[in-house]
Design a protein around this motif. Structure first.
Motif, PDB file in Angstrom:
ATOM      1  N   LEU A   1       3.796  -1.749  11.771  1.00 34.32           N
ATOM      2  CA  LEU A   1       2.299  -1.398  12.251  1.00 34.32           C
ATOM      3  C   LEU A   1       1.858  -0.023  12.480  1.00 34.32           C
ATOM      4  N   ASP A   2       2.613   0.759  13.097  1.00 33.96           N
ATOM      5  CA  ASP A   2       2.467   1.896  13.252  1.00 33.96           C
ATOM      6  C   ASP A   2       2.686   2.962  11.858  1.00 33.96           C
ATOM      7  N   VAL A   3       3.607   2.524  10.993  1.00 32.62           N
ATOM      8  CA  VAL A   3       3.595   3.314   9.770  1.00 32.62           C
ATOM      9  C   VAL A   3       2.322   3.149   9.254  1.00 32.62           C
ATOM     10  N   ASN A   4       1.621   1.906   9.279  1.00 32.05           N
ATOM     11  CA  ASN A   4       0.491   1.425   8.550  1.00 32.05           C
ATOM     12  C   ASN A   4      -0.730   2.196   9.125  1.00 32.05           C
ATOM     13  N   ASP A   5      -0.575   2.276  10.410  1.00 36.46           N
ATOM     14  CA  ASP A   5      -1.705   2.573  11.059  1.00 36.46           C
ATOM     15  C   ASP A   5      -1.904   4.136  11.171  1.00 36.46           C
ATOM     16  N   GLN A   6      -0.827   4.929  11.476  1.00 29.49           N
ATOM     17  CA  GLN A   6      -0.634   6.133  11.621  1.00 29.49           C
ATOM     18  C   GLN A   6      -0.622   7.131  10.206  1.00 29.49           C
ATOM     19  N   PHE A   7       0.041   6.492   9.070  1.00 30.70           N
ATOM     20  CA  PHE A   7       0.180   7.245   7.943  1.00 30.70           C
ATOM     21  C   PHE A   7      -0.836   6.716   6.935  1.00 30.70           C
ATOM     22  N   GLY A   8      -1.245   5.389   7.367  1.00 25.87           N
ATOM     23  CA  GLY A   8      -2.049   4.679   6.260  1.00 25.87           C
ATOM     24  C   GLY A   8      -1.489   4.047   5.020  1.00 25.87           C
ATOM     25  N   THR A   9      -0.197   4.133   5.200  1.00 27.52           N
ATOM     26  CA  THR A   9       0.732   3.765   4.201  1.00 27.52           C
ATOM     27  C   THR A   9       0.401   2.134   3.829  1.00 27.52           C
ATOM     28  N   THR A  10       0.127   1.897   2.619  1.00 30.61           N
ATOM     29  CA  THR A  10       0.056   0.552   2.149  1.00 30.61           C
ATOM     30  C   THR A  10       1.546  -0.212   2.138  1.00 30.61           C
ATOM     31  N   ILE A  11       1.584  -1.595   2.688  1.00 27.28           N
ATOM     32  CA  ILE A  11       3.078  -1.956   2.936  1.00 27.28           C
ATOM     33  C   ILE A  11       3.031  -3.195   2.034  1.00 27.28           C
ATOM     34  N   VAL A  12       4.089  -3.363   1.466  1.00 29.24           N
ATOM     35  CA  VAL A  12       4.347  -4.648   0.685  1.00 29.24           C
ATOM     36  C   VAL A  12       5.752  -5.157   1.425  1.00 29.24           C
ATOM     37  N   LEU A  13       5.652  -6.215   2.106  1.00 22.47           N
ATOM     38  CA  LEU A  13       6.987  -6.654   2.773  1.00 22.47           C
ATOM     39  C   LEU A  13       7.307  -8.031   2.186  1.00 22.47           C
ATOM     40  N   ILE A  14       8.613  -8.300   2.057  1.00 22.10           N
ATOM     41  CA  ILE A  14       9.170  -9.670   1.722  1.00 22.10           C
ATOM     42  C   ILE A  14       9.886 -10.266   3.018  1.00 22.10           C
ATOM     43  N   GLU A  15       9.329 -11.552   3.602  1.00 21.21           N
ATOM     44  CA  GLU A  15      10.103 -11.813   4.538  1.00 21.21           C
ATOM     45  C   GLU A  15      10.443 -13.388   4.387  1.00 21.21           C
TER      46      GLU A  15
END
Lengths: 309, 260
Positions: free
Chosen positions: B201-215
């Motif tokens: 969540l922090d990566v997404n929030d602070q760096f604005g990185t788009t995240i695709v995750l498999i779970e």
């Protein structure tokens, strides 16, 4: 005491030359996980190129100065080794990405035979000499300390110095530069390395080029001692125990392993030889390697492989 | 939250992938918007990892295409993907085992290094300055992931949860636009899962990185994702917000199934 020191120094200098050949193995193994069986063939190929070009160049260009001829021959031989490295990557390794170690080993066996054959077809199969002006005369040292002093072979001494400088430079390159780090990364995991944007193909060309230069220097040194002939390709076999002793993944290991084997060979020959009828020098290294394989298979400095179950 | 979900950055169109006669993916289409957290879920063997490997270029699909920022890629490969700003982590951690945490994360800077081989070899000014700048960036990431205490430890010696964190760190060092996470929480305990969720969540929030995750673990994913794609037997059976997906009858039967 003086005799012991003389034997010891002789062993150290011979060991440095083993290290140089062993280094070729370690470089390629570290960077690509390939055990390069062609290292010996590369030494022969490079030495042949060097010997023949230094012989041909004065005739072609009309330069009589042997130093210039040697430098030009060295440059041409180095360029040839770069081309060989590039071709190996292009034609062989590129198609074997992510394959088993055994597959890659077999591929390098093929490369070895190919290089030996092509080298002798192009450059001839006689015995040639390389004369880079290494002084051949022995010198006496430390005459004030020991009676009679210590006899040192100047040629061995310079050869050991050159080898040591090259080994040190490469060790620094691997540990301290970004490209060195990328090389180590590729060795550990091809796929992960690619996914962070390390260009696998370029790294392989670089490392084979470096191994080619190491082979060239080893070829020149061994060639000027023994003459350039087919048996140079088997020099690599004598470096095999060094690699086992030092660890396949360690540059310092190649150095220390080479020194131990060089010194061990000479000391055992001189001090144990008379007891068992001599000839120890020939098998000593292999015995030592065998002992290491039994008790410490990763070598002195190799990374211990721990598999998570 | 400051982040705003933007336009479509990654668009997958009709992707089909098979290995011999086995169909891993059948005609899958979905898009990923800028700055969002997009999850791909599904039972074991649903084709999640194959999907990620297609985006990253490890597998080349027989049909379909990948459109990245409007650019069509029919032949993606991992190196091209990295150059295009796609970073990834691995399900079975693929760190460089012999190297320290610091060196591992430094390798993530490879593409950003401009100094050539000769400059590096002779430690010329430019190479030296560059190395220091990258080192500073890497230290920031180490602080961010709270792994200062293990900076110099060879990664092979670290416990599993920390290795996963280093794997994430190496991907972050690339300053990617799109970050692909392959089961970032697999094999973790509850506390480690919470840490990892917080980092994502922090990566997404602070760096604005788009995240695709498999779970695989549905609970965590539903909490942190904006939109979810559901795969089953290589087919897409659901796509939408976590709430929509949870209410989708096909998804419920795939996960809970009548026979289970």
């Amino acid at each position: 005491m003086a005799f012991f020191l003389e034997t010891l120094i002789g062993g150290l200098m011979a060991g440095m030359l083993y290290s140089l050949v062993a280094l070729g193995f370690v470089l390629i193994f570290k960077a690509s996980g390939v055990f390069n069986f062609a290292q010996g063939a590369m030494v022969l190929f490079a030495a042949l190129a060097m010997a023949r070009f230094s012989e041909w160049i004065p005739g072609w260009l009309g330069v009589a100065n042997p130093i210039i001829a040697n430098i030009l021959a060295f440059i041409i031989a180095a360029l040839i080794m770069f081309v060989v490295a590039w071709l190996i990557e292009r034609l062989v390794l590129r198609h074997l990405v992510n394959q088993e170690g055994a597959t890659l080993l077999m591929a390098t066996l093929g490369i070895a035979y190919f290089l030996e054959g092509v080298g002798q077809t192009i450059f001839g199969s006689d015995i040639y000499k390389i004369d880079v002006g290494m002084p051949k005369d022995p010198v006496l040292m430390l005459e004030s300390v020991f009676e009679g002093g210590i006899l040192i072979n100047k040629e061995d001494f310079y050869a050991a110095l050159i080898a040591a400088a090259l080994v040190a430079a490469l060790a620094l390159f691997f540990q301290k530069t970004g490209t060195g780090r990328a090389l180590r990364a590729v060795a550990d995991d091809h796929q992960a390395a690619q996914s962070i944007g390390i260009p696998l193909n370029r790294i392989w060309v670089i490392v084979w080029c470096v191994a080619g230069i190491v082979a060239l220097v080893a070829g020149i040194i061994w060639g000027s001692k023994l003459g350039v002939q087919f048996s140079l390709a088997t020099v690599a076999l004598r470096a095999l125990p060094v690699v086992i002793l030092g660890g396949l993944t360690s540059v310092p290991g190649a150095i220390v392993g080479g020194l131990i084997i060089g010194v061990g060979e000479k000391l055992s020959e001189v001090y144990l030889g008379p007891l068992v009828g001599g000839g120890i020098e020939i098998w000593f290294a292999y015995m030592l390697a065998l002992v290491f394989l039994l008790f410490r298979p990763q070598g002195l400095f190799g990374e211990k492989i721990i598999d998570r179950v | 939250m400051a982040r705003e979900i933007g336009d479509i950055i990654l668009d997958l169109k009709g992707v089909s992938l098979s290995f011999g006669g086995v169909k891993a993916l059948t005609d899958i289409s979905f898009d990923v918007r800028e700055h969002e957290i997009r999850a791909i879920i599904g039972p074991n063997g649903a084709g999640k990892s194959s999907m990620l490997n297609v985006i990253n270029g490890v597998y080349r699909p027989q049909e379909g295409e990948i459109v990245l920022r409007g650019e069509h890629f029919s032949k993606m490969n991992p190196y091209k993907a990295a150059c295009a700003g796609i970073a990834r982590t691995f399900q079975n951690i693929a760190l460089f085992k012999g190297m320290s945490v610091l060196d591992n994360i430094m390798t993530g800077r490879t593409l950003k290094m401009k100094a050539n081989l000769l400059q590096q070899a002779f430690r010329l000014g430019a190479a030296e300055r560059e190395e220091l700048a990258h080192r500073a960036k890497v230290e920031e990431i180490i602080d961010f992931l709270e792994i200062q205490h293990i900076r110099k430890t060879p990664v092979g010696r670290l416990p599993y949860g920390l290795q996963k964190r280093v794997d994430l760190g190496r991907a972050l060092a690339m300053e990617p636009q799109i970050l692909l996470l392959d089961e970032p929480m697999a094999g973790m305990n509850v506390e480690e899962k919470q840490d990892m969720s917080r980092f994502i969540l922090d990566v997404n929030d602070q760096f604005g990185t788009t995240i695709v995750l498999i779970e695989h673990d549905m609970g965590v994913v539903m909490d942190i994702s904006d939109r979810v794609v559901v795969l089953d037997y290589g087919k897409k059976i659901g796509d939408g917000t976590p709430d929509e997906v949870r209410a989708n009858p096909e998804v419920i039967s795939a996960y809970l199934g009548a026979s289970h």
